[in-house]
Design an enzyme around this catalytic site. Structure first.
Site, PDB file in Angstrom:
ATOM      1  N   GLU A  14      -7.056   7.981   7.281  1.00 16.15           N
ATOM      2  CA  GLU A  14      -6.790   6.550   7.186  1.00 16.15           C
ATOM      3  C   GLU A  14      -7.621   5.766   8.195  1.00 16.15           C
ATOM      4  OE1 GLU A  14      -2.502   5.999   7.619  1.00 16.15           O
ATOM      5  OE2 GLU A  14      -2.232   7.988   6.760  1.00 16.15           O
ATOM      6  N   CYS A  70     -10.029   0.756  13.356  1.00 19.74           N
ATOM      7  CA  CYS A  70      -9.340   1.882  13.976  1.00 19.74           C
ATOM      8  C   CYS A  70      -9.683   3.100  13.130  1.00 19.74           C
ATOM      9  CB  CYS A  70      -7.845   1.599  13.974  1.00 19.74           C
ATOM     10  SG  CYS A  70      -6.852   2.949  14.597  1.00 19.74           S
ATOM     11  N   CYS A  83      -3.219  16.335  13.239  1.00 17.77           N
ATOM     12  CA  CYS A  83      -3.279  16.394  14.697  1.00 17.77           C
ATOM     13  C   CYS A  83      -2.449  17.576  15.182  1.00 17.77           C
ATOM     14  CB  CYS A  83      -2.724  15.089  15.271  1.00 17.77           C
ATOM     15  SG  CYS A  83      -2.905  14.952  17.054  1.00 17.77           S
ATOM     16  N   CYS A 134       3.185  14.888  19.183  1.00 18.34           N
ATOM     17  CA  CYS A 134       3.995  13.823  19.790  1.00 18.34           C
ATOM     18  C   CYS A 134       5.165  13.481  18.862  1.00 18.34           C
ATOM     19  CB  CYS A 134       3.155  12.582  20.052  1.00 18.34           C
ATOM     20  SG  CYS A 134       1.796  12.874  21.188  1.00 18.34           S
ATOM     21  N   CYS A 178       5.195  10.234  16.506  1.00 18.13           N
ATOM     22  CA  CYS A 178       3.978   9.915  15.759  1.00 18.13           C
ATOM     23  C   CYS A 178       3.982  10.516  14.352  1.00 18.13           C
ATOM     24  CB  CYS A 178       2.782  10.432  16.538  1.00 18.13           C
ATOM     25  SG  CYS A 178       1.208  10.038  15.779  1.00 18.13           S
ATOM     26  N   GLY A 184      -5.396  11.849  14.666  1.00 19.67           N
ATOM     27  CA  GLY A 184      -6.124  12.870  15.418  1.00 19.67           C
ATOM     28  C   GLY A 184      -6.257  12.577  16.899  1.00 19.67           C
ATOM     29  N   SER A 222      -9.028   6.604  22.727  1.00 20.45           N
ATOM     30  CA  SER A 222      -7.656   6.818  23.171  1.00 20.45           C
ATOM     31  C   SER A 222      -7.307   8.305  23.162  1.00 20.45           C
ATOM     32  CB  SER A 222      -6.709   6.059  22.230  1.00 20.45           C
ATOM     33  OG  SER A 222      -5.368   6.231  22.625  1.00 20.45           O
ATOM     34  N   SER A 244      -2.622   7.454  26.294  1.00 21.11           N
ATOM     35  CA  SER A 244      -1.276   7.289  25.741  1.00 21.11           C
ATOM     36  C   SER A 244      -0.302   7.889  26.744  1.00 21.11           C
ATOM     37  CB  SER A 244      -1.166   8.011  24.393  1.00 21.11           C
ATOM     38  OG  SER A 244      -2.065   7.421  23.488  1.00 21.11           O
ATOM     39  N   LEU A 245       0.342   7.030  27.514  1.00 14.43           N
ATOM     40  CA  LEU A 245       1.190   7.518  28.605  1.00 14.43           C
ATOM     41  C   LEU A 245       2.651   7.611  28.158  1.00 14.43           C
ATOM     42  CD1 LEU A 245       0.463   8.401  31.475  1.00 14.43           C
ATOM     43  CD2 LEU A 245       1.255   6.173  32.273  1.00 14.43           C
ATOM     44  N   HIS A 246       3.202   6.476  27.745  1.00 10.04           N
ATOM     45  CA  HIS A 246       4.522   6.419  27.106  1.00 10.04           C
ATOM     46  C   HIS A 246       5.709   6.842  27.972  1.00 10.04           C
ATOM     47  CE1 HIS A 246       2.176   5.556  23.645  1.00 10.04           C
ATOM     48  NE2 HIS A 246       1.891   6.789  23.308  1.00 10.04           N
ATOM     49  N   ASN A 255       6.759   1.868  16.435  1.00 17.90           N
ATOM     50  CA  ASN A 255       6.751   1.642  15.005  1.00 17.90           C
ATOM     51  C   ASN A 255       7.633   2.716  14.404  1.00 17.90           C
ATOM     52  OD1 ASN A 255       5.756   1.246  12.297  1.00 17.90           O
ATOM     53  ND2 ASN A 255       4.029   0.275  13.310  1.00 17.90           N
ATOM     54  N   CYS A 289      -1.308   4.531  11.802  1.00 15.54           N
ATOM     55  CA  CYS A 289      -1.960   5.638  11.114  1.00 15.54           C
ATOM     56  C   CYS A 289      -1.083   6.868  10.958  1.00 15.54           C
ATOM     57  CB  CYS A 289      -3.237   6.006  11.830  1.00 15.54           C
ATOM     58  SG  CYS A 289      -4.542   4.916  11.295  1.00 15.54           S
TER      59      CYS A 289
HETATM   60  N1  SAH Z   1      -4.383  11.121  19.915  1.00 18.94           N
HETATM   61  C1  SAH Z   1      -4.846   9.912  20.548  1.00 18.94           C
HETATM   62  C2  SAH Z   1      -5.284   8.917  19.534  1.00 18.94           C
HETATM   63  C3  SAH Z   1      -4.159   8.355  18.678  1.00 18.94           C
HETATM   64  S1  SAH Z   1      -4.010   6.736  19.152  1.00 18.94           S
HETATM   65  C4  SAH Z   1      -3.802   9.402  21.494  1.00 18.94           C
HETATM   66  O1  SAH Z   1      -2.748  10.004  21.569  1.00 18.94           O
HETATM   67  O2  SAH Z   1      -4.067   8.460  22.207  1.00 18.94           O
HETATM   68  C5  SAH Z   1      -2.597   6.218  18.435  1.00 18.94           C
HETATM   69  C6  SAH Z   1      -1.700   5.507  19.414  1.00 18.94           C
HETATM   70  O3  SAH Z   1      -0.522   5.108  18.731  1.00 18.94           O
HETATM   71  C7  SAH Z   1      -1.289   6.421  20.544  1.00 18.94           C
HETATM   72  O4  SAH Z   1      -1.137   5.688  21.728  1.00 18.94           O
HETATM   73  C8  SAH Z   1       0.043   6.893  20.041  1.00 18.94           C
HETATM   74  O5  SAH Z   1       0.818   7.415  21.077  1.00 18.94           O
HETATM   75  C9  SAH Z   1       0.607   5.639  19.410  1.00 18.94           C
HETATM   76  N2  SAH Z   1       1.660   5.875  18.435  1.00 18.94           N
HETATM   77  C10 SAH Z   1       1.871   6.962  17.681  1.00 18.94           C
HETATM   78  N3  SAH Z   1       2.973   6.825  16.930  1.00 18.94           N
HETATM   79  C11 SAH Z   1       3.472   5.615  17.209  1.00 18.94           C
HETATM   80  C12 SAH Z   1       4.613   4.907  16.751  1.00 18.94           C
HETATM   81  N4  SAH Z   1       5.450   5.411  15.858  1.00 18.94           N
HETATM   82  N5  SAH Z   1       4.811   3.673  17.260  1.00 18.94           N
HETATM   83  C13 SAH Z   1       3.956   3.133  18.163  1.00 18.94           C
HETATM   84  N6  SAH Z   1       2.867   3.764  18.631  1.00 18.94           N
HETATM   85  C14 SAH Z   1       2.633   5.001  18.172  1.00 18.94           C
END
Ligand code: SAH
Length: 345
Positions: free
Chosen positions: A92, A105, A112, A116, A119, A159, A191, A214-216, A290, A333
């Protein structure tokens, strides 16, 4: 087995052309057809003789992606493509319009491995890496379909880009090449979920791209709950790698922080995060999670998000809340590929 000629850098293509005993200007012509004009067959290379075209066709193929589905947001015009690959797999891409121009994007892998928990990209499983040419074809297809020029790229689709390092680097060099799309490195954002050794490798390339992490979460305990990669490289290792990255490149690093209700959005988390990032040249992007059907995560309330942002700001940390685009077309995505695979079962 033929080689993908679109997944060669200009200097690699120069070497191949020299090995065929062809004059140097041929490499430039071929590179322009592939990368500036995005052709998908040798027959479209009209300033190259038929003989040479068929010779090239014997040794090489030109990777591409095909539009399977297209969704346009009625709210903000965001466009999402589901692309089909040569082996029947799907990826996508999303095109967003901003004041400064169009941003894409792109996906870097089919699926992947990172796992996570919030995701969608992981749900349909990992299949393979994308070729550099398949990464770039996402731009070519979107540009010609929409009739626009894309000026910005974010590697935030399906990915983990640093898990497909060589192809992603080749892609970045090719889109940046002045004989190709000529997109400034400064307009490219990569990212990662935090593959530390690869962050160091990237640092040594000294490319002026933007690195986003992507820290979260503000600590290992919470981060490991949602991101298995954290068991391999903990939060301190990631933040230290960023500190080194900033020192070496002089570039600001961004952190993505997806706010999930009751998981990582408390005032204490915000304080802890401020402490972790103290003194770093950085920016924090707060993102309302999301909700992916199977994941069952609930987004934080607006109040909790603003409070979180305010705490970071009071502690001297730059933070913005990301605007949601394309919410009516499942723009995040991973969601379309997953649906498509389910239908195909
Ligand atoms: N693998 C890389 C590239 C993916 S980027 C990474 O982890 O950075 C996609 C971004 O969207 C990442 O920051 C990921 O953590 C975030 N993401 C994934 N699922 C999500 C969701 N359901 N809601 C909000 N952000 C999300």
């Amino acid at each position: 087995m033929k080689t993908d000629i679109k997944s060669l850098t200009f200097s690699q293509l120069n070497n191949e052309v020299a090995a065929l005993s062809l004059p140097k200007f041929r490499a430039k012509q071929i590179f322009e057809w592939l990368h500036k004009y995005g052709v998908s067959s040798f027959d479209e290379m009209t300033n190259i003789s038929k003989e040479l075209r068929s010779k090239l066709d014997k040794s090489y193929f030109i990777s591409s992606v095909e539009i399977e589905d297209k969704y346009v947001s009625a709210i903000d015009g965001t466009v999402k493509y589901l692309f089909r690959l040569y082996d029947g797999e799907y990826i996508e891409s999303v095109i967003m319009k901003y004041k400064y121009g169009y941003s894409i994007c792109v996906s870097s892998q089919v699926g992947c491995k990172m796992g996570c928990k919030f995701c969608a990209s992981t749900l349909a499983g990992f299949k393979r890496n994308l070729l550099a040419g398949e990464l770039e074809s996402q731009l070519h297809k979107a540009q010609s379909d929409l009739g626009v020029r894309i000026s910005n790229i974010v590697l935030m689709g399906i990915g983990e880009p640093l898990d497909n390092y060589d192809n992603v680097l080749c892609f970045i060099r090719n889109v940046n090449d002045e004989n190709g799309l000529n997109i400034s490195m400064r307009n490219i954002t990569l990212s990662t979920c935090g593959i530390v050794p690869k962050i160091y490798e990237l640092m040594n390339e000294e490319l002026p791209i933007t690195l986003t992490i992507s820290l979260h979460a503000p600590n290992d305990e919470i981060r490991s709950r949602t991101m298995p990669v954290n068991d391999k490289w903990g939060i301190d290792e990631v933040v230290n790698a960023c500190r080194d990255y900033i020192e070496k490149t002089g570039r600001r690093v961004s952190f993505e922080y997806t706010l999930i209700n009751g998981v990582n959005d408390t005032a204490q988390c915000a304080e802890e995060l401020s402490e972790k990032l103290k003194g770093l040249l950085c920016h924090v992007n707060l993102i309302p999670v999301n909700d992916v059907e199977e994941r069952g995560n609930v987004r934080s309330s607006d109040g909790a998000m603003f409070a979180f942002q305010q705490i970071l700001k009071n502690n001297g940390i730059n933070a913005t809340i990301r605007r949601t685009l394309g919410s009516d077309i499942n723009a995040s995505c991973g969601q379309l590929r997953r649906k498509k695979n389910e239908v195909g079962k």
